[in-house]
Design a protein around this motif. Structure first.
Motif, PDB file in Angstrom:
ATOM      1  N   ALA A 169      -3.517  23.512   2.049  1.00  0.00           N
ATOM      2  CA  ALA A 169      -4.174  23.280   0.750  1.00  0.00           C
ATOM      3  C   ALA A 169      -5.675  23.109   0.897  1.00  0.00           C
ATOM      4  CB  ALA A 169      -3.575  22.053   0.071  1.00  0.00           C
ATOM      5  N   GLY A 170      -6.157  22.787   2.116  1.00  0.00           N
ATOM      6  CA  GLY A 170      -7.599  22.641   2.352  1.00  0.00           C
ATOM      7  C   GLY A 170      -8.041  21.203   2.567  1.00  0.00           C
ATOM      8  N   LYS A 171      -7.142  20.341   3.066  1.00  0.00           N
ATOM      9  CA  LYS A 171      -7.492  18.924   3.278  1.00  0.00           C
ATOM     10  C   LYS A 171      -8.610  18.780   4.316  1.00  0.00           C
ATOM     11  CE  LYS A 171      -3.213  17.860   4.391  1.00  0.00           C
ATOM     12  NZ  LYS A 171      -2.542  19.146   4.119  1.00  0.00           N
ATOM     13  N   THR A 172      -8.411  19.398   5.480  1.00  0.00           N
ATOM     14  CA  THR A 172      -9.414  19.305   6.555  1.00  0.00           C
ATOM     15  C   THR A 172     -10.711  19.998   6.153  1.00  0.00           C
ATOM     16  OG1 THR A 172      -7.615  19.285   8.187  1.00  0.00           O
ATOM     17  CG2 THR A 172      -9.811  19.780   9.009  1.00  0.00           C
ATOM     18  N   MET A 173     -10.596  21.140   5.478  1.00  0.00           N
ATOM     19  CA  MET A 173     -11.775  21.872   5.021  1.00  0.00           C
ATOM     20  C   MET A 173     -12.586  21.036   4.028  1.00  0.00           C
ATOM     21  SD  MET A 173     -12.830  23.746   2.124  1.00  0.00           S
ATOM     22  CE  MET A 173     -11.320  24.283   1.324  1.00  0.00           C
ATOM     23  N   LEU A 174     -11.889  20.375   3.097  1.00  0.00           N
ATOM     24  CA  LEU A 174     -12.558  19.522   2.098  1.00  0.00           C
ATOM     25  C   LEU A 174     -13.340  18.406   2.786  1.00  0.00           C
ATOM     26  CD1 LEU A 174     -12.731  18.750  -1.021  1.00  0.00           C
ATOM     27  CD2 LEU A 174     -10.879  17.166  -0.504  1.00  0.00           C
ATOM     28  N   LEU A 175     -12.691  17.723   3.738  1.00  0.00           N
ATOM     29  CA  LEU A 175     -13.336  16.621   4.451  1.00  0.00           C
ATOM     30  C   LEU A 175     -14.504  17.126   5.302  1.00  0.00           C
ATOM     31  CD1 LEU A 175     -13.411  13.653   5.325  1.00  0.00           C
ATOM     32  CD2 LEU A 175     -11.681  14.187   7.054  1.00  0.00           C
ATOM     33  N   GLY A 209      -7.383   9.119   5.759  1.00  0.00           N
ATOM     34  CA  GLY A 209      -6.110   9.662   6.246  1.00  0.00           C
ATOM     35  C   GLY A 209      -5.800  10.995   5.588  1.00  0.00           C
ATOM     36  N   LEU A 210      -5.308  11.947   6.377  1.00  0.00           N
ATOM     37  CA  LEU A 210      -4.905  13.257   5.843  1.00  0.00           C
ATOM     38  C   LEU A 210      -3.417  13.429   6.084  1.00  0.00           C
ATOM     39  CD1 LEU A 210      -7.981  13.547   7.039  1.00  0.00           C
ATOM     40  CD2 LEU A 210      -7.655  15.917   6.435  1.00  0.00           C
ATOM     41  N   THR A 211      -2.678  13.745   5.032  1.00  0.00           N
ATOM     42  CA  THR A 211      -1.229  13.874   5.169  1.00  0.00           C
ATOM     43  C   THR A 211      -0.679  14.858   4.147  1.00  0.00           C
ATOM     44  OG1 THR A 211       0.872  12.641   5.132  1.00  0.00           O
ATOM     45  CG2 THR A 211      -0.834  11.908   3.618  1.00  0.00           C
ATOM     46  N   CYS A 212       0.486  15.405   4.457  1.00  0.00           N
ATOM     47  CA  CYS A 212       1.145  16.295   3.500  1.00  0.00           C
ATOM     48  C   CYS A 212       2.352  15.608   2.845  1.00  0.00           C
ATOM     49  CB  CYS A 212       1.583  17.593   4.188  1.00  0.00           C
ATOM     50  SG  CYS A 212       2.672  17.352   5.585  1.00  0.00           S
ATOM     51  N   ARG A 213       2.534  14.322   3.143  1.00  0.00           N
ATOM     52  CA  ARG A 213       3.675  13.581   2.573  1.00  0.00           C
ATOM     53  C   ARG A 213       3.243  12.793   1.343  1.00  0.00           C
ATOM     54  NH1 ARG A 213       8.032  11.066   6.664  1.00  0.00           N
ATOM     55  NH2 ARG A 213       8.758  10.402   4.607  1.00  0.00           N
ATOM     56  N   LEU A 214       3.910  13.061   0.232  1.00  0.00           N
ATOM     57  CA  LEU A 214       3.596  12.353  -1.009  1.00  0.00           C
ATOM     58  C   LEU A 214       4.056  10.900  -0.968  1.00  0.00           C
ATOM     59  CD1 LEU A 214       4.571  15.124  -3.590  1.00  0.00           C
ATOM     60  CD2 LEU A 214       2.269  14.331  -3.097  1.00  0.00           C
ATOM     61  N   ASP A 215       5.094  10.625  -0.160  1.00  0.00           N
ATOM     62  CA  ASP A 215       5.657   9.274  -0.091  1.00  0.00           C
ATOM     63  C   ASP A 215       5.077   8.462   1.056  1.00  0.00           C
ATOM     64  OD1 ASP A 215       6.759  10.739   1.954  1.00  0.00           O
ATOM     65  OD2 ASP A 215       8.769   9.859   1.762  1.00  0.00           O
ATOM     66  N   VAL A 216       3.885   8.803   1.504  1.00  0.00           N
ATOM     67  CA  VAL A 216       3.329   8.177   2.707  1.00  0.00           C
ATOM     68  C   VAL A 216       3.167   6.665   2.545  1.00  0.00           C
ATOM     69  CG1 VAL A 216       0.933   8.628   2.032  1.00  0.00           C
ATOM     70  CG2 VAL A 216       1.512   8.362   4.443  1.00  0.00           C
ATOM     71  N   LEU A 217       2.846   6.185   1.344  1.00  0.00           N
ATOM     72  CA  LEU A 217       2.658   4.742   1.146  1.00  0.00           C
ATOM     73  C   LEU A 217       3.956   3.965   1.324  1.00  0.00           C
ATOM     74  CD1 LEU A 217       0.163   4.524  -1.868  1.00  0.00           C
ATOM     75  CD2 LEU A 217      -0.295   4.277   0.574  1.00  0.00           C
ATOM     76  N   GLU A 218       5.080   4.636   1.074  1.00  0.00           N
ATOM     77  CA  GLU A 218       6.373   3.978   1.260  1.00  0.00           C
ATOM     78  C   GLU A 218       6.668   3.729   2.741  1.00  0.00           C
ATOM     79  OE1 GLU A 218       7.961   2.917  -1.404  1.00  0.00           O
ATOM     80  OE2 GLU A 218       6.330   3.826  -2.556  1.00  0.00           O
ATOM     81  N   LEU A 219       5.972   4.436   3.621  1.00  0.00           N
ATOM     82  CA  LEU A 219       6.182   4.259   5.064  1.00  0.00           C
ATOM     83  C   LEU A 219       5.434   3.051   5.612  1.00  0.00           C
ATOM     84  CD1 LEU A 219       5.686   7.983   6.210  1.00  0.00           C
ATOM     85  CD2 LEU A 219       7.846   6.834   5.730  1.00  0.00           C
ATOM     86  N   LEU A 220       4.464   2.541   4.845  1.00  0.00           N
ATOM     87  CA  LEU A 220       3.631   1.446   5.344  1.00  0.00           C
ATOM     88  C   LEU A 220       4.298   0.097   5.138  1.00  0.00           C
ATOM     89  CD1 LEU A 220       0.129   2.560   3.990  1.00  0.00           C
ATOM     90  CD2 LEU A 220       1.152   3.040   6.219  1.00  0.00           C
ATOM     91  N   GLU A 221       4.118  -0.792   6.130  1.00  0.00           N
ATOM     92  CA  GLU A 221       4.606  -2.164   5.995  1.00  0.00           C
ATOM     93  C   GLU A 221       3.792  -2.885   4.919  1.00  0.00           C
ATOM     94  OE1 GLU A 221       4.433  -4.071   9.777  1.00  0.00           O
ATOM     95  OE2 GLU A 221       5.833  -2.681  10.743  1.00  0.00           O
ATOM     96  N   LYS A 222       4.356  -3.975   4.428  1.00  0.00           N
ATOM     97  CA  LYS A 222       3.710  -4.693   3.331  1.00  0.00           C
ATOM     98  C   LYS A 222       2.324  -5.193   3.714  1.00  0.00           C
ATOM     99  CE  LYS A 222       4.667  -8.361  -0.012  1.00  0.00           C
ATOM    100  NZ  LYS A 222       5.606  -9.436  -0.415  1.00  0.00           N
ATOM    101  N   ARG A 223       2.178  -5.725   4.940  1.00  0.00           N
ATOM    102  CA  ARG A 223       0.894  -6.276   5.383  1.00  0.00           C
ATOM    103  C   ARG A 223      -0.159  -5.169   5.544  1.00  0.00           C
ATOM    104  NH1 ARG A 223       0.389  -6.856  11.498  1.00  0.00           N
ATOM    105  NH2 ARG A 223       1.681  -5.162  12.304  1.00  0.00           N
ATOM    106  N   VAL A 224       0.309  -3.942   5.893  1.00  0.00           N
ATOM    107  CA  VAL A 224      -0.612  -2.806   6.036  1.00  0.00           C
ATOM    108  C   VAL A 224      -0.993  -2.278   4.655  1.00  0.00           C
ATOM    109  CG1 VAL A 224      -0.907  -0.492   7.014  1.00  0.00           C
ATOM    110  CG2 VAL A 224       0.416  -2.212   8.269  1.00  0.00           C
ATOM    111  N   LYS A 225       0.008  -2.170   3.794  1.00  0.00           N
ATOM    112  CA  LYS A 225      -0.217  -1.634   2.443  1.00  0.00           C
ATOM    113  C   LYS A 225      -1.179  -2.521   1.658  1.00  0.00           C
ATOM    114  CE  LYS A 225       3.512  -0.012   0.489  1.00  0.00           C
ATOM    115  NZ  LYS A 225       4.736   0.093  -0.359  1.00  0.00           N
ATOM    116  N   SER A 226      -1.098  -3.824   1.885  1.00  0.00           N
ATOM    117  CA  SER A 226      -1.960  -4.749   1.141  1.00  0.00           C
ATOM    118  C   SER A 226      -3.429  -4.609   1.531  1.00  0.00           C
ATOM    119  CB  SER A 226      -1.504  -6.196   1.389  1.00  0.00           C
ATOM    120  OG  SER A 226      -1.700  -6.556   2.753  1.00  0.00           O
TER     121      SER A 226
END
Length: 428
Positions: free
Chosen positions: A68-74, A185-202
């Protein structure tokens, strides 16, 4: 001018054309501005500028499908930012990849290497080593600290590290008042925030930039034209003019338009377009010094080539017969797995009833052909972990569809008619 001399001039011009276009397609030079991503680019650039100029710490995720151009955009945003003299001297850049830095220890070693902190940290690079690294970036307060950009490619893979310690420490540092830090952070996963622990997400700012390409077909076709056009400073101006005129005519060709629309509908990724154009340009020669619609058509056929269908063209008649027998079994038993013994029985029925052109092979020969199909991954075991079952009775499934086999039979040289008829009845 003699034909020989004109041929040499055309050859030299074509060599320069291919060099310029290969460089354009393979080296992936950054565009002046990201096409179709203007609002995302403006937002990201402003966010990075605030860190570099005003010392504001931040964190952001760039989310989008592959290509989609994530790296190119950055990269475009960083290029524009680093063109500023005041920013270029101060900003520190750390680039990590979840594919390369597979655990926190490797990631921390890479951070210390890129920040030239080996003498500061020494042998104390361990999982909580950022407590030694972060003070090294600071000289006491925000105004005297150097801004740091942490770029995390494949961000979701860092979430699988033990306790997510690296992410926790990086995001924690980005909230401190001492060191201006931005974590991108660059990722292709839409659910990436669900992977983070609560202390990291906060500790994450929850800023996300989504790249949902709004590229239209007209823009895609314009990109096709511009990527093939020669620059104004090309040495041979007459050849350059003729080439660019031929590219304009090519864009108006209906068959080329259909091919481009087919590629656009399957993927708007410019990397697939570059592959198509690279294959087309490689067909240009002294006898055909301009791109033709036939070159684009052949390049499209090559880029969309079915690898499994190509493997089928090299099989023996016996191996093709076994695949047809497998298809018969799939139809009879509604897709249930089969074993060698079942395939062999089906093949023997065909030999006895219909075929007079196929030799009645012994079972060990047929088994060898069956095993060759397994090695080529045209069939695969249903349960690879079962070792106690004899080879003849191990359950398999076919990894081919009807069109692939029928196309292979049509192209197969001197394929017996009764085999083709048997296949037609199997796929009919």
């Amino acid at each position: 001018m003699s034909k020989h001399k004109s041929g040499i001039l055309i050859h030299l011009a074509l060599s320069q054309v291919q060099r310029i276009l290969r460089e354009r397609f393979c080296h992936q030079r950054l565009p002046d501005k990201p096409m179709g991503l203007e609002s995302q680019y403006k937002h990201l650039l402003e966010l990075l500028r605030r860190t570099a100029v005003h010392g504001e710490s931040n964190s952001v995720l760039i989310v989008g499908p592959r290509g989609a151009g994530k790296t190119m955009l950055l990269s475009c945003a960083l290029r524009e930012l680093l063109d500023l003299q005041e920013v270029k001297k101060n900003v520190l850049l750390v680039q990590l990849s979840g594919l390369l830095q597979t655990d926190d220890r490797i990631a921390l070693r890479e951070i210390t290497r890129q920040l030239h902190l080996e003498n500061v940290v020494g042998d104390r690079v361990f999982v909580s080593g950022l407590e030694h690294i972060s003070p090294s970036l600071s000289k006491g307060d925000k105004s005297s600290s150097r801004p740091v950009f942490f770029i995390l490619e494949e961000f979701d893979l860092f979430a699988h590290h033990k306790n997510q310690t690296l992410l926790y420490n990086l995001l924690d540092v980005s909230q401190s008042a001492q060191t201006p830090v931005t974590v991108v952070g660059l990722t292709c996963r839409l659910d990436v925030l669900e992977l983070l622990e609560k202390r990291v997400k906060s500790r994450f700012s929850h800023r996300q930039i989504h790249l949902l390409s709004s590229l239209s077909f007209c823009q895609y076709r314009d990109a096709f034209r511009s990527k093939l056009s020669l620059p104004d400073d090309f040495p041979d101006s007459k050849f350059s003019q003729d080439w660019n005129v031929s590219i304009l005519k090519l864009c108006e060709d209906k068959s080329v338009d259909e091919i481009l629309r087919k590629h656009f509908n399957s993927s708007t990724d410019f990397r697939s377009l570059h592959l198509l154009l690279l294959l087309a340009v490689s067909r240009v020669s002294v006898s055909n010094p301009t791109l033709r619609a036939a070159d684009i058509l052949e390049a499209s056929r090559m880029s969309n080539a079915d690898t499994k269908a190509n493997i089928l063209h090299g099989l023996s008649i016996l191996e093709l017969c076994l695949i047809i027998a497998m298809k018969h079994l799939n139809d009879t038993y509604e897709g249930e797995p089969f074993n060698f013994q079942m395939v062999h029985n089906e093949f023997k029925k065909f030999i006895q009833r219909k075929s007079h052109s196929i030799h009645n092979f012994e079972q060990p020969v047929v088994l060898k052909a069956f095993e060759h199909l397994l090695q080529l991954e045209l069939i695969r075991p249903v349960d690879a972990g079962v070792c106690k079952v004899q080879r003849e009775y191990q359950l398999m499934c076919l990894m081919l569809d009807q069109t692939q086999v029928m196309e292979a039979l049509q192209r197969y040289p001197q394929c017996p008619t009764d085999v083709k008829q048997w296949a037609s009845s199997a796929f009919g």
